[in-house]
Design an enzyme around this catalytic site. Sequence first.
Site, PDB file in Angstrom:
ATOM      1  N   ARG A 130     -37.169  -9.626 -27.866  1.00 47.61           N
ATOM      2  CA  ARG A 130     -38.154  -9.919 -28.932  1.00 47.61           C
ATOM      3  C   ARG A 130     -38.064 -11.366 -29.430  1.00 47.61           C
ATOM      4  O   ARG A 130     -38.461 -11.665 -30.555  1.00 47.61           O
ATOM      5  CB  ARG A 130     -38.003  -8.956 -30.102  1.00 47.61           C
ATOM      6  N   LYS A 152     -47.373 -22.956 -28.227  1.00 48.26           N
ATOM      7  CA  LYS A 152     -48.212 -22.045 -27.434  1.00 48.26           C
ATOM      8  C   LYS A 152     -47.518 -21.806 -26.098  1.00 48.26           C
ATOM      9  O   LYS A 152     -47.166 -22.759 -25.393  1.00 48.26           O
ATOM     10  CB  LYS A 152     -49.588 -22.663 -27.190  1.00 48.26           C
ATOM     11  N   GLU A 194     -55.163 -36.948 -22.028  1.00 51.07           N
ATOM     12  CA  GLU A 194     -54.807 -36.349 -23.329  1.00 51.07           C
ATOM     13  C   GLU A 194     -54.416 -37.441 -24.329  1.00 51.07           C
ATOM     14  O   GLU A 194     -54.676 -37.328 -25.523  1.00 51.07           O
ATOM     15  CB  GLU A 194     -53.654 -35.350 -23.174  1.00 51.07           C
ATOM     16  N   LYS A 247     -49.890 -34.740 -32.386  1.00 50.44           N
ATOM     17  CA  LYS A 247     -49.847 -33.300 -32.127  1.00 50.44           C
ATOM     18  C   LYS A 247     -49.027 -32.602 -33.211  1.00 50.44           C
ATOM     19  O   LYS A 247     -49.407 -31.542 -33.717  1.00 50.44           O
ATOM     20  CB  LYS A 247     -49.261 -33.027 -30.738  1.00 50.44           C
ATOM     21  N   GLU A 257     -53.711 -22.137 -35.033  1.00 45.99           N
ATOM     22  CA  GLU A 257     -55.062 -22.450 -34.591  1.00 45.99           C
ATOM     23  C   GLU A 257     -56.127 -21.738 -35.405  1.00 45.99           C
ATOM     24  O   GLU A 257     -57.033 -21.114 -34.863  1.00 45.99           O
ATOM     25  CB  GLU A 257     -55.200 -22.122 -33.102  1.00 45.99           C
ATOM     26  N   ARG A 261     -56.528 -27.259 -35.894  1.00 42.52           N
ATOM     27  CA  ARG A 261     -55.967 -27.402 -34.541  1.00 42.52           C
ATOM     28  C   ARG A 261     -57.058 -27.421 -33.474  1.00 42.52           C
ATOM     29  O   ARG A 261     -56.868 -27.920 -32.373  1.00 42.52           O
ATOM     30  CB  ARG A 261     -54.975 -26.258 -34.286  1.00 42.52           C
ATOM     31  N   ASN A 265     -58.971 -29.533 -29.067  1.00 45.50           N
ATOM     32  CA  ASN A 265     -59.781 -29.082 -27.935  1.00 45.50           C
ATOM     33  C   ASN A 265     -60.868 -30.083 -27.565  1.00 45.50           C
ATOM     34  O   ASN A 265     -61.739 -29.771 -26.746  1.00 45.50           O
ATOM     35  CB  ASN A 265     -60.422 -27.718 -28.236  1.00 45.50           C
ATOM     36  N   HIS A 268     -62.145 -30.322 -24.094  1.00 44.40           N
ATOM     37  CA  HIS A 268     -61.669 -29.151 -23.356  1.00 44.40           C
ATOM     38  C   HIS A 268     -62.766 -28.116 -23.121  1.00 44.40           C
ATOM     39  O   HIS A 268     -62.679 -27.329 -22.185  1.00 44.40           O
ATOM     40  CB  HIS A 268     -60.492 -28.505 -24.086  1.00 44.40           C
ATOM     41  N   HIS A 272     -63.174 -27.341 -19.408  1.00 43.93           N
ATOM     42  CA  HIS A 272     -62.852 -26.005 -18.912  1.00 43.93           C
ATOM     43  C   HIS A 272     -63.943 -25.516 -17.953  1.00 43.93           C
ATOM     44  O   HIS A 272     -63.668 -24.890 -16.940  1.00 43.93           O
ATOM     45  CB  HIS A 272     -62.729 -25.083 -20.124  1.00 43.93           C
ATOM     46  N   HIS A 285     -56.194 -30.496 -14.672  1.00 45.45           N
ATOM     47  CA  HIS A 285     -56.645 -30.229 -16.037  1.00 45.45           C
ATOM     48  C   HIS A 285     -57.045 -31.523 -16.773  1.00 45.45           C
ATOM     49  O   HIS A 285     -58.119 -31.612 -17.351  1.00 45.45           O
ATOM     50  CB  HIS A 285     -55.518 -29.494 -16.780  1.00 45.45           C
TER      51      HIS A 285
HETATM   52  P1  NAD Z   1     -47.425 -28.911 -13.955  1.00 43.09           P
HETATM   53  O1  NAD Z   1     -46.432 -28.264 -14.808  1.00 43.09           O
HETATM   54  O2  NAD Z   1     -48.057 -28.097 -12.893  1.00 43.09           O
HETATM   55  O3  NAD Z   1     -46.767 -30.197 -13.300  1.00 43.09           O
HETATM   56  C1  NAD Z   1     -47.519 -30.986 -12.428  1.00 43.09           C
HETATM   57  C2  NAD Z   1     -46.769 -31.296 -11.143  1.00 43.09           C
HETATM   58  O4  NAD Z   1     -45.801 -32.278 -11.397  1.00 43.09           O
HETATM   59  C3  NAD Z   1     -46.030 -30.117 -10.543  1.00 43.09           C
HETATM   60  O5  NAD Z   1     -46.194 -30.151  -9.159  1.00 43.09           O
HETATM   61  C4  NAD Z   1     -44.577 -30.386 -10.905  1.00 43.09           C
HETATM   62  O6  NAD Z   1     -43.676 -29.845  -9.972  1.00 43.09           O
HETATM   63  C5  NAD Z   1     -44.535 -31.868 -10.883  1.00 43.09           C
HETATM   64  N1  NAD Z   1     -43.545 -32.497 -11.736  1.00 43.09           N
HETATM   65  C6  NAD Z   1     -43.276 -32.207 -13.018  1.00 43.09           C
HETATM   66  N2  NAD Z   1     -42.455 -33.118 -13.537  1.00 43.09           N
HETATM   67  C7  NAD Z   1     -42.171 -33.987 -12.552  1.00 43.09           C
HETATM   68  C8  NAD Z   1     -41.385 -35.155 -12.472  1.00 43.09           C
HETATM   69  N3  NAD Z   1     -40.777 -35.662 -13.538  1.00 43.09           N
HETATM   70  N4  NAD Z   1     -41.290 -35.784 -11.290  1.00 43.09           N
HETATM   71  C9  NAD Z   1     -41.957 -35.317 -10.189  1.00 43.09           C
HETATM   72  N5  NAD Z   1     -42.758 -34.248 -10.214  1.00 43.09           N
HETATM   73  C10 NAD Z   1     -42.852 -33.592 -11.389  1.00 43.09           C
HETATM   74  O7  NAD Z   1     -48.626 -29.537 -14.774  1.00 43.09           O
HETATM   75  P2  NAD Z   1     -48.768 -30.100 -16.264  1.00 43.09           P
HETATM   76  O8  NAD Z   1     -49.950 -30.963 -16.215  1.00 43.09           O
HETATM   77  O9  NAD Z   1     -47.505 -30.623 -16.806  1.00 43.09           O
HETATM   78  O10 NAD Z   1     -49.099 -28.799 -17.118  1.00 43.09           O
HETATM   79  C11 NAD Z   1     -50.270 -28.076 -16.929  1.00 43.09           C
HETATM   80  C12 NAD Z   1     -50.074 -26.713 -17.553  1.00 43.09           C
HETATM   81  O11 NAD Z   1     -49.811 -26.873 -18.930  1.00 43.09           O
HETATM   82  C13 NAD Z   1     -51.285 -25.804 -17.431  1.00 43.09           C
HETATM   83  O12 NAD Z   1     -50.852 -24.537 -16.994  1.00 43.09           O
HETATM   84  C14 NAD Z   1     -51.815 -25.726 -18.858  1.00 43.09           C
HETATM   85  O13 NAD Z   1     -52.414 -24.490 -19.137  1.00 43.09           O
HETATM   86  C15 NAD Z   1     -50.575 -25.923 -19.654  1.00 43.09           C
HETATM   87  N6  NAD Z   1     -50.815 -26.469 -20.999  1.00 43.09           N
HETATM   88  C16 NAD Z   1     -50.240 -25.837 -22.047  1.00 43.09           C
HETATM   89  C17 NAD Z   1     -50.426 -26.311 -23.318  1.00 43.09           C
HETATM   90  C18 NAD Z   1     -49.771 -25.628 -24.477  1.00 43.09           C
HETATM   91  O14 NAD Z   1     -50.059 -25.968 -25.627  1.00 43.09           O
HETATM   92  N7  NAD Z   1     -48.888 -24.711 -24.230  1.00 43.09           N
HETATM   93  C19 NAD Z   1     -51.201 -27.454 -23.537  1.00 43.09           C
HETATM   94  C20 NAD Z   1     -51.759 -28.102 -22.442  1.00 43.09           C
HETATM   95  C21 NAD Z   1     -51.557 -27.601 -21.166  1.00 43.09           C
END
Ligand code: NAD
Length: 394
Positions: A130, A152, A194, A247, A257, A261, A265, A268, A272, A285
């Site tokens: 939990r 999130k 971003e 942020k 949110e 917050r 978006n 986005h 999206h 993204h």
């Molecule tokens: P990701 O986590 O897929 O990473 C992108 C790529 O970079 C991957 O192939 C990873 O292996 C590689 N990588 C990561 N760090 C590295 C490094 N230092 N050196 C070499 N390679 C590296 O993508 P992302 O853009 O970081 O995240 C996207 C995800 O985040 C989506 O699933 C999205 O929904 C989520 N997200 C969440 C929130 C939230 O508030 N929780 C906000 C925005 C996005």
Amino acid sequence: MSTALQPLRTIEVALEQNGYPVVIGAGALEQLGEQIRERGVRAGTKVLVVTNPVVQEHYGATALASLSAAGFEASTLVIEAGEDQKTPATVALIHDAAFARKLERGSLIVALGGGVVGDMAGFAAATWLRGIALVQVPTTLLAMVDAAIGGKTGVNHAGGKNLIGAFHQPKLVLIDPLSLATLPEREFRAGMAEVIKYGVIGDPELFGALEAAAAPPVGAARAGLASREAVGPALLDKLLLRSAAAKARVVAADEREGGLRAILNYGHTLGHVVETLSGYGTYLHGEAVGLGMLAAGAIAVERGLWSEDDQERQRRLIAAAQLPLAWPSLQPQAVLACLQGDKKVKEGRVRFVLPTAIGTVEIRDDVDTATILAALDRIATPEPLAPPELIGTA
Ligand code: NAD
């Protein structure tokens, strides 16, 4: 020997309960263990580091060594972590490891990686027993400025992205800019979208700093926003600090949110749509968010809310980050149908975050279909960029 190049800086996420620091600085990863100890976590605590193969290869040993040196009983779980692996099945693997390694209520999960690892390890931490403590160590630009801060967590459902999840705030977010050294440039650029977003929604000074880097004086060694080298350490430092602070401010004002917050978006809603209709994986993204910002800007221009000059300034930054500029050829009816299916629809009305000036946005739910289509038309075939000296003189 420590390679820390600068003192660590801290930004507080000031929540009513259980606020937490975002600690930023080159070399911070080597201090992961110490930093967790400083948050009152006892030596001997079990720590499970969740990461993916690429990040493990580059940073896994440093993280584990730092945790062990600080007296934690640390171990690592490497998961396959592409967007297509962001599923309940992968979270189940983290739960299996938590069970096998006997994680207790007082134990801790460290998410070491990009947003995908962060979202999944975060969701596993939110749900194991939990809820156990979580530390986010983001290693992509996008995760550093966005995903790792705010609590999130979640995974995708066959019916859509991020449909399964929980709010679970970390105990600490540790950002080491040096870990961007190995990040592919395309991923860096996606994160830059971003950062530009934070400038438009609330930080004109950050926007100005990005503009200065995007169009440096003639003869300057560096130019552009498209890579870590082009940006350089000083601006990288500034944009990490200011984005994290932006942020943190918004999250502190609206943890779950309910209102403010939603401004995060920006870009986005239509971004999206691009991601969904082009097939996941076609655009990253952040690339889709860049297009979404151009689209939202064009809607705001259509509505007379902001000027063509400001839209051009935004476009110039997106171009300097070498992000896509042309709205893809998508069926207009499909775009409208997809908008209606968006999580941000309230009582059948699509809510858009629209800019009114650099640093100010409004949330509107009264944008009609004709305006949306006219705006998309505007950015379907982008004109070449006007020379910078012409911007602001209209
Ligand atoms: P990701 O986590 O897929 O990473 C992108 C790529 O970079 C991957 O192939 C990873 O292996 C590689 N990588 C990561 N760090 C590295 C490094 N230092 N050196 C070499 N390679 C590296 O993508 P992302 O853009 O970081 O995240 C996207 C995800 O985040 C989506 O699933 C999205 O929904 C989520 N997200 C969440 C929130 C939230 O508030 N929780 C906000 C925005 C996005």
